[in-house]
Design a protein around this motif. Structure first.
Motif, PDB file in Angstrom:
ATOM      1  N   ARG A   1       0.871  -1.177   0.000  1.00 51.09           N
ATOM      2  CA  ARG A   1       0.000   0.000   0.000  1.00 51.09           C
ATOM      3  C   ARG A   1       0.907   1.225   0.000  1.00 51.09           C
ATOM      4  O   ARG A   1       1.829   1.307   0.828  1.00 51.09           O
ATOM      5  CB  ARG A   1      -0.924  -0.003   1.223  1.00 51.09           C
ATOM      6  CG  ARG A   1      -2.017  -1.044   1.153  1.00 51.09           C
ATOM      7  CD  ARG A   1      -3.018  -0.873   2.292  1.00 51.09           C
ATOM      8  NE  ARG A   1      -2.565  -1.537   3.507  1.00 51.09           N
ATOM      9  CZ  ARG A   1      -3.208  -1.461   4.670  1.00 51.09           C
ATOM     10  NH1 ARG A   1      -4.312  -0.723   4.770  1.00 51.09           N
ATOM     11  NH2 ARG A   1      -2.753  -2.104   5.720  1.00 51.09           N
ATOM     12  N   ASP A   2       0.659   2.152  -0.906  1.00 52.12           N
ATOM     13  CA  ASP A   2       1.556   3.287  -1.098  1.00 52.12           C
ATOM     14  C   ASP A   2       0.946   4.582  -0.574  1.00 52.12           C
ATOM     15  O   ASP A   2      -0.255   4.835  -0.706  1.00 52.12           O
ATOM     16  CB  ASP A   2       1.903   3.423  -2.581  1.00 52.12           C
ATOM     17  CG  ASP A   2       2.756   2.263  -3.071  1.00 52.12           C
ATOM     18  OD1 ASP A   2       3.943   2.221  -2.712  1.00 52.12           O
ATOM     19  OD2 ASP A   2       2.211   1.389  -3.783  1.00 52.12           O
TER      20      ASP A   2
ATOM     21  N   PRO B   1       7.770   9.276  -0.373  1.00 54.68           N
ATOM     22  CA  PRO B   1       7.191   7.977  -0.743  1.00 54.68           C
ATOM     23  C   PRO B   1       7.331   6.959   0.396  1.00 54.68           C
ATOM     24  O   PRO B   1       8.424   6.725   0.920  1.00 54.68           O
ATOM     25  CB  PRO B   1       8.023   7.558  -1.963  1.00 54.68           C
ATOM     26  CG  PRO B   1       8.613   8.835  -2.490  1.00 54.68           C
ATOM     27  CD  PRO B   1       8.832   9.697  -1.293  1.00 54.68           C
ATOM     28  N   THR B   2       6.203   6.392   0.776  1.00 51.94           N
ATOM     29  CA  THR B   2       6.158   5.446   1.897  1.00 51.94           C
ATOM     30  C   THR B   2       5.266   4.280   1.507  1.00 51.94           C
ATOM     31  O   THR B   2       4.274   4.463   0.786  1.00 51.94           O
ATOM     32  CB  THR B   2       5.594   6.128   3.167  1.00 51.94           C
ATOM     33  OG1 THR B   2       6.370   7.297   3.448  1.00 51.94           O
ATOM     34  CG2 THR B   2       5.634   5.201   4.356  1.00 51.94           C
ATOM     35  N   ALA B   3       5.606   3.089   1.973  1.00 52.87           N
ATOM     36  CA  ALA B   3       4.820   1.903   1.619  1.00 52.87           C
ATOM     37  C   ALA B   3       4.671   0.994   2.824  1.00 52.87           C
ATOM     38  O   ALA B   3       5.580   0.867   3.666  1.00 52.87           O
ATOM     39  CB  ALA B   3       5.474   1.140   0.477  1.00 52.87           C
TER      40      ALA B   3
ATOM     41  N   GLY C   1      19.002   6.260  -0.010  1.00 52.64           N
ATOM     42  CA  GLY C   1      18.911   5.104   0.879  1.00 52.64           C
ATOM     43  C   GLY C   1      18.993   3.804   0.103  1.00 52.64           C
ATOM     44  O   GLY C   1      18.120   3.516  -0.722  1.00 52.64           O
ATOM     45  N   LEU C   2      20.032   3.009   0.354  1.00 49.59           N
ATOM     46  CA  LEU C   2      20.237   1.767  -0.399  1.00 49.59           C
ATOM     47  C   LEU C   2      19.106   0.780  -0.134  1.00 49.59           C
ATOM     48  O   LEU C   2      18.469   0.275  -1.064  1.00 49.59           O
ATOM     49  CB  LEU C   2      21.582   1.145  -0.026  1.00 49.59           C
ATOM     50  CG  LEU C   2      21.920  -0.207  -0.672  1.00 49.59           C
ATOM     51  CD1 LEU C   2      22.006  -0.063  -2.185  1.00 49.59           C
ATOM     52  CD2 LEU C   2      23.232  -0.753  -0.103  1.00 49.59           C
ATOM     53  N   CYS C   3      18.824   0.532   1.141  1.00 49.60           N
ATOM     54  CA  CYS C   3      17.819  -0.487   1.468  1.00 49.60           C
ATOM     55  C   CYS C   3      16.407   0.040   1.241  1.00 49.60           C
ATOM     56  O   CYS C   3      15.563  -0.641   0.645  1.00 49.60           O
ATOM     57  CB  CYS C   3      17.995  -0.941   2.915  1.00 49.60           C
ATOM     58  SG  CYS C   3      17.062  -2.432   3.331  1.00 49.60           S
ATOM     59  N   SER C   4      16.116   1.262   1.720  1.00 45.76           N
ATOM     60  CA  SER C   4      14.762   1.793   1.566  1.00 45.76           C
ATOM     61  C   SER C   4      14.414   1.964   0.089  1.00 45.76           C
ATOM     62  O   SER C   4      13.262   1.752  -0.313  1.00 45.76           O
ATOM     63  CB  SER C   4      14.621   3.124   2.301  1.00 45.76           C
ATOM     64  OG  SER C   4      15.441   4.131   1.707  1.00 45.76           O
ATOM     65  N   GLY C   5      15.398   2.312  -0.725  1.00 43.86           N
ATOM     66  CA  GLY C   5      15.145   2.447  -2.163  1.00 43.86           C
ATOM     67  C   GLY C   5      14.770   1.116  -2.773  1.00 43.86           C
ATOM     68  O   GLY C   5      13.821   1.029  -3.573  1.00 43.86           O
ATOM     69  N   GLN C   6      15.489   0.065  -2.412  1.00 41.62           N
ATOM     70  CA  GLN C   6      15.188  -1.249  -2.978  1.00 41.62           C
ATOM     71  C   GLN C   6      13.843  -1.777  -2.475  1.00 41.62           C
ATOM     72  O   GLN C   6      13.066  -2.354  -3.247  1.00 41.62           O
ATOM     73  CB  GLN C   6      16.306  -2.234  -2.617  1.00 41.62           C
ATOM     74  CG  GLN C   6      17.627  -1.919  -3.292  1.00 41.62           C
ATOM     75  CD  GLN C   6      18.736  -2.878  -2.876  1.00 41.62           C
ATOM     76  OE1 GLN C   6      18.500  -3.867  -2.200  1.00 41.62           O
ATOM     77  NE2 GLN C   6      19.964  -2.552  -3.275  1.00 41.62           N
ATOM     78  N   LEU C   7      13.545  -1.549  -1.211  1.00 49.05           N
ATOM     79  CA  LEU C   7      12.293  -2.063  -0.664  1.00 49.05           C
ATOM     80  C   LEU C   7      11.082  -1.372  -1.291  1.00 49.05           C
ATOM     81  O   LEU C   7      10.081  -2.025  -1.612  1.00 49.05           O
ATOM     82  CB  LEU C   7      12.267  -1.876   0.855  1.00 49.05           C
ATOM     83  CG  LEU C   7      13.142  -2.835   1.676  1.00 49.05           C
ATOM     84  CD1 LEU C   7      13.154  -2.420   3.138  1.00 49.05           C
ATOM     85  CD2 LEU C   7      12.649  -4.270   1.548  1.00 49.05           C
ATOM     86  N   THR C   8      11.163  -0.061  -1.442  1.00 50.72           N
ATOM     87  CA  THR C   8      10.002   0.659  -1.987  1.00 50.72           C
ATOM     88  C   THR C   8       9.805   0.419  -3.478  1.00 50.72           C
ATOM     89  O   THR C   8       8.780   0.817  -4.039  1.00 50.72           O
ATOM     90  CB  THR C   8      10.130   2.170  -1.716  1.00 50.72           C
ATOM     91  OG1 THR C   8      11.407   2.629  -2.183  1.00 50.72           O
ATOM     92  CG2 THR C   8       9.996   2.452  -0.225  1.00 50.72           C
ATOM     93  N   GLU C   9      10.748  -0.227  -4.113  1.00 46.69           N
ATOM     94  CA  GLU C   9      10.597  -0.587  -5.524  1.00 46.69           C
ATOM     95  C   GLU C   9      10.045  -1.994  -5.715  1.00 46.69           C
ATOM     96  O   GLU C   9       9.741  -2.401  -6.842  1.00 46.69           O
ATOM     97  CB  GLU C   9      11.947  -0.482  -6.241  1.00 46.69           C
ATOM     98  CG  GLU C   9      12.447   0.955  -6.409  1.00 46.69           C
ATOM     99  CD  GLU C   9      13.847   1.010  -7.002  1.00 46.69           C
ATOM    100  OE1 GLU C   9      14.408  -0.072  -7.276  1.00 46.69           O
ATOM    101  OE2 GLU C   9      14.370   2.123  -7.184  1.00 46.69           O
ATOM    102  N   LEU C  10       9.911  -2.762  -4.618  1.00 44.27           N
ATOM    103  CA  LEU C  10       9.437  -4.137  -4.740  1.00 44.27           C
ATOM    104  C   LEU C  10       8.007  -4.189  -5.250  1.00 44.27           C
ATOM    105  O   LEU C  10       7.174  -3.350  -4.907  1.00 44.27           O
ATOM    106  CB  LEU C  10       9.509  -4.838  -3.380  1.00 44.27           C
ATOM    107  CG  LEU C  10      10.894  -5.129  -2.787  1.00 44.27           C
ATOM    108  CD1 LEU C  10      10.750  -5.730  -1.390  1.00 44.27           C
ATOM    109  CD2 LEU C  10      11.675  -6.081  -3.685  1.00 44.27           C
ATOM    110  N   GLN C  11       7.718  -5.223  -6.037  1.00 44.82           N
ATOM    111  CA  GLN C  11       6.372  -5.500  -6.511  1.00 44.82           C
ATOM    112  C   GLN C  11       5.967  -6.888  -6.027  1.00 44.82           C
ATOM    113  O   GLN C  11       6.825  -7.737  -5.749  1.00 44.82           O
ATOM    114  CB  GLN C  11       6.317  -5.433  -8.041  1.00 44.82           C
ATOM    115  CG  GLN C  11       6.644  -4.057  -8.615  1.00 44.82           C
ATOM    116  CD  GLN C  11       5.690  -2.986  -8.104  1.00 44.82           C
ATOM    117  OE1 GLN C  11       4.474  -3.214  -8.008  1.00 44.82           O
ATOM    118  NE2 GLN C  11       6.226  -1.803  -7.785  1.00 44.82           N
ATOM    119  N   PRO C  12       4.663  -7.131  -5.858  1.00 43.20           N
ATOM    120  CA  PRO C  12       4.234  -8.465  -5.425  1.00 43.20           C
ATOM    121  C   PRO C  12       4.886  -9.569  -6.247  1.00 43.20           C
ATOM    122  O   PRO C  12       4.935  -9.498  -7.481  1.00 43.20           O
ATOM    123  CB  PRO C  12       2.712  -8.418  -5.628  1.00 43.20           C
ATOM    124  CG  PRO C  12       2.376  -6.963  -5.417  1.00 43.20           C
ATOM    125  CD  PRO C  12       3.520  -6.205  -6.035  1.00 43.20           C
ATOM    126  N   GLY C  13       5.407 -10.564  -5.537  1.00 39.29           N
ATOM    127  CA  GLY C  13       6.142 -11.663  -6.167  1.00 39.29           C
ATOM    128  C   GLY C  13       7.641 -11.515  -6.040  1.00 39.29           C
ATOM    129  O   GLY C  13       8.382 -12.499  -6.174  1.00 39.29           O
TER     130      GLY C  13
END
Length: 735
Positions: A496-497, A505-507, A570-582
């Motif tokens: 949920r964004d 941007p927060t999810a 942010g290395l980790c936050s950037g990667q996490l907020t780009e994740l898509q289901p699956g």
């Protein structure tokens, strides 16, 4: 030394101690069951009345006994046939068999002698001795863990197994010590190691020519209540000069049945009374409620054994990976480690390996086991100490600073201390500093000034290692490579964004629970068991250094959920907020038991801002008992970043959330969460007076502003954050 005395007997004799504790708990049920199932003597009933009723029912009665439970049993011999039965004292009639209850004899023999005779008695006594050793050493270790005897009842913290072990130990240790001591006494009595001091009345003979009196004509029978009776023996019809024998709590008397005269009397000696009390305490006979309590304490032993084993295994997981770890008695350099999550042990291994390669004999172990006498040849001591929370000691190292301050004399080998922490916190390396102060108070010589490592910085550690090498006269220049933690694969199932409108941007990311084996579920490994507020470590791609996020769900919810805000660069936050289901990430669990709502029905004041609402939302979701939870939530704009906004209404309707107050910093009145607290000052004071707990989660600047605001609105010193924190009623999880 004390920890070894506690650990190894428990591990080596676990089966025997468990057998004794479980069978003891089962046996504790029988005295209460017997008392509840037999009629009790009337308060006005005398020995004369009871004897008359039994004799009317059974003219050949030979003996009547009354057990501590109140059960009355009579033995008789009529028409050449012996008989026995439980007697109703109201009528003298038979009401049951006097044989032991089902399973009593088996469990008694198993508990006392392991079904093996005298050899089994000796083995059982050894088990009781080991139980006593474990309980006594455990008492001291619990006091150390809690930070001293005066903090015996303070709130325990640490991983679940550690907290459960401590809580059960505090509940059961007294009963286990009592059961062990009384069991050893009874075994010693069986083998005549304790002298038999029972006293019998002096032999006497009745007048053979007299006709026996009615029982109510015998003064002692008429005066003695039946509730005081232990045993009444009738004279043999074949022996005209035989006497009546009455045994009560006060002693034993021989009585002439023809005259009613007391012929001789003996009172129990001190040792006989002590033996009776010990029998009562150990078996529960005559003290059935106490027996049930002791039985319940005994039932804690299997759980104590399991949680103790879990702690031992965890300790070995860190300590066993130290290669070439010399014995304490041979060590030149002693490295002691205090770590909450285990990462400090990685630096300890790097230091250990470097010193060993430099030709030193090095022993590395846990700071909690520190005892100068274990290291007779130590030339240097080095402590690597992490700080937990706001300058606190890691769970296992509680009380060590106080022990160091009391060392007399201090060790002659000088000491170096390296602290690990996060410089963004006010109490950066606060625990290491408390160790340094304690060492100075004890007069312990400093090898070099205390060093610090900020957020596990390999560069900080390298610089410190060079300084240590210079102090030791050794060529040290250590490079620490972060140890990759064991991770599990987490698959994103929904997101949920929020926050795009305010450039934040927060999810809310929800991951599926990894599949677990039955053993993992039972032992609680990995993601098999966790609570909201625990931490998940995420390894960004291309990095071995984890980033930690507070969990917004528990294992009972069936998913893993976190709130993540994207930080610029942010290395980790950037990667996490780009994740898509699956998509998947690698993560691992780290318990955070210091951030939990207390177990009670009292109110909880939840205060959070931004993604700090994550664990607070998890607490609300888990509030199935409908405890009054009041949330103060700081956001930028309700239109953009009201995380869980769609859930709050449903939780309020279900009774999981008692009140919600939001504070928007970029819309409407534009105020912050501390402003909302100030507006509700009177309401907050009332809840605090009612015993409410406060939990704060979010950025450190917000947390500092909240502390200052609550300090201002506190009506009494008892409501200040400092006082509440000391009571475990003010908790923070800040970043």
């Amino acid at each position: 030394m004390l920890r070894l005395l506690h650990r190894w007997p428990g591990l080596l004799a676990m089966a025997l101690v468990l057998l004794l504790s479980v069978t003891g708990a089962i046996l504790s049920l029988y005295p209460m069951a017997e008392r509840l199932n037999v009629p009790q003597v009337e308060s006005t009933l005398t020995v004369a009345d009871l004897a008359k009723r039994v004799q009317n029912a059974h003219p050949g009665v030979e003996q009547i006994r009354r057990a501590p439970s109140g059960r009355v049993v009579a033995w008789w011999f009529e028409n050449g046939t012996p008989g026995a039965a439980v007697i109703d004292p109201a009528t003298g009639a038979e009401i049951g068999s006097p044989d032991p209850a089902f399973g009593l004899r088996f469990f008694t023999d198993l508990h006392r002698k392991l079904l093996m005779g005298d050899g089994g008695r000796i083995t059982a006594a050894m088990g009781a001795g080991l139980m006593l050793l474990l309980s006594a050493s455990g008492t001291v270790l619990v006091a150390r863990r809690m930070g001293g005897w005066n903090r015996w009842f303070a709130r325990a913290r640490g991983p679940l197994s550690t907290r459960l072990h401590t809580e059960l130990a505090r509940f059961a240790i007294g009963g286990l010590i009592l059961s062990s001591l009384t069991g050893l006494w009874m075994t010693a009595s069986v083998f005549s190691l304790i002298p038999d001091t029972s006293v019998e009345p002096a032999p006497a003979f009745a007048s053979a020519s007299q006709t026996p009196l009615a029982f109510d004509q015998i003064p002692l029978f008429a005066e003695t209540p039946a509730s005081a009776l232990k045993e009444l023996s009738f004279p043999s019809p074949d022996l005209p000069s035989d006497t009546l024998k009455l045994t009560t709590e006060g002693g034993a008397a021989l009585i002439d049945p023809g005259t009613g005269q007391m012929l001789s009397f003996a009172t129990p000696g001190v040792m006989e009374r002590v033996s009776e009390i010990i029998l009562m305490l150990h078996t529960g006979q005559g003290a059935e409620t106490l027996g049930l309590i002791l039985g319940l304490m005994s039932l804690s032993v299997p759980v104590l054994g399991w949680t103790g084993f879990q702690q031992w295994r965890a300790a070995r997981r860190y300590g066993a990976r130290i290669k070439a770890n010399v014995k304490p008695t041979l060590a030149q350099i002693v490295v002691l480690v205090a770590s909450e999550g285990g990462s400090t042990w990685g630096f300890a291994r790097t230091l250990h390996n470097g010193l060993t390669k430099a030709g030193q004999k090095v022993h590395t172990g846990a700071l909690s086991t520190f005892d100068p006498n274990r290291f007779p040849h130590a030339e240097r001591f080095v402590i690597l100490a992490a700080t937990y929370g706001e300058g606190e000691a890691p769970t296992a190292a509680r009380g060590v600073a106080e022990r160091i301050a009391k060392l007399r004399p201090a060790p002659t080998a000088p000491l170096a201390i390296l602290g690990f922490g996060d410089r963004s916190f006010p109490q950066f390396c606060g625990y290491a500093e408390s160790l340094a102060q304690a060492a100075r108070a004890a007069g312990w010589t400093e090898l070099m000034p205390m060093g610090t490592v900020d957020r596990q910085s390999a560069q900080d550690f390298t610089r410190w290692s060079r300084d240590l090498g210079a102090a030791l006269g050794l060529p040290l220049d250590l490079t620490h490579l972060p140890e990759r933690p064991r991770t599990e694969t987490l698959t994103l199932i929904s997101r949920r964004d929020y926050g795009a409108e305010v450039q934040a941007p927060t999810a809310i990311l929800r991951f599926a629970l990894p599949r677990k084996s039955l053993w993992a579920r039972v032992s609680g490994q990995g993601f098999a068991r966790f609570d909201a507020g625990d931490l998940i470590g995420i390894l960004p791609r291309g990095s071995d250094v984890p980033r930690f996020y507070s969990l917004a769900s528990s294992s009972r919810d069936g998913f893993v959920e976190i709130c993540v805000r994207r930080h610029p660069g942010g290395l980790c936050s950037g990667q996490l907020t780009e994740l898509q289901p699956g998509d998947t990430v690698a993560g691992f669990l780290r318990p955070n038991p210091g951030f939990r709502p207390q177990t009670s029905r009292k109110p909880v004041i939840l205060i959070g801002a931004g993604t700090g609402v994550g664990p607070l939302a998890g607490f609300i979701r888990a509030n199935r008992r409908r405890r009054p939870l009041h949330l103060y939530f700081g956001i930028r704009s309700p239109e953009s970043d009201l995380l869980y906004g769609e859930d709050f209404a449903a939780w309020q309707k279900a009774g999981h959330l008692a009140g919600l107050t939001t504070a928007s910093s970029r819309s409407g009145a534009r105020h912050y969460v501390q402003d909302a607290l100030r507006a509700d000052a009177e309401k907050l004071r009332a809840m605090l007076a009612a015993g409410a707990q406060i939990m704060v989660c979010g950025g450190r600047d917000m947390a500092a502003a909240v502390r200052a605001t609550l300090d201002d609105i506190a009506e009494t010193a008892a409501q200040s954050p400092a006082t509440l924190k000391a009571e475990g009623r003010y908790l923070e999880d800040v970043y």
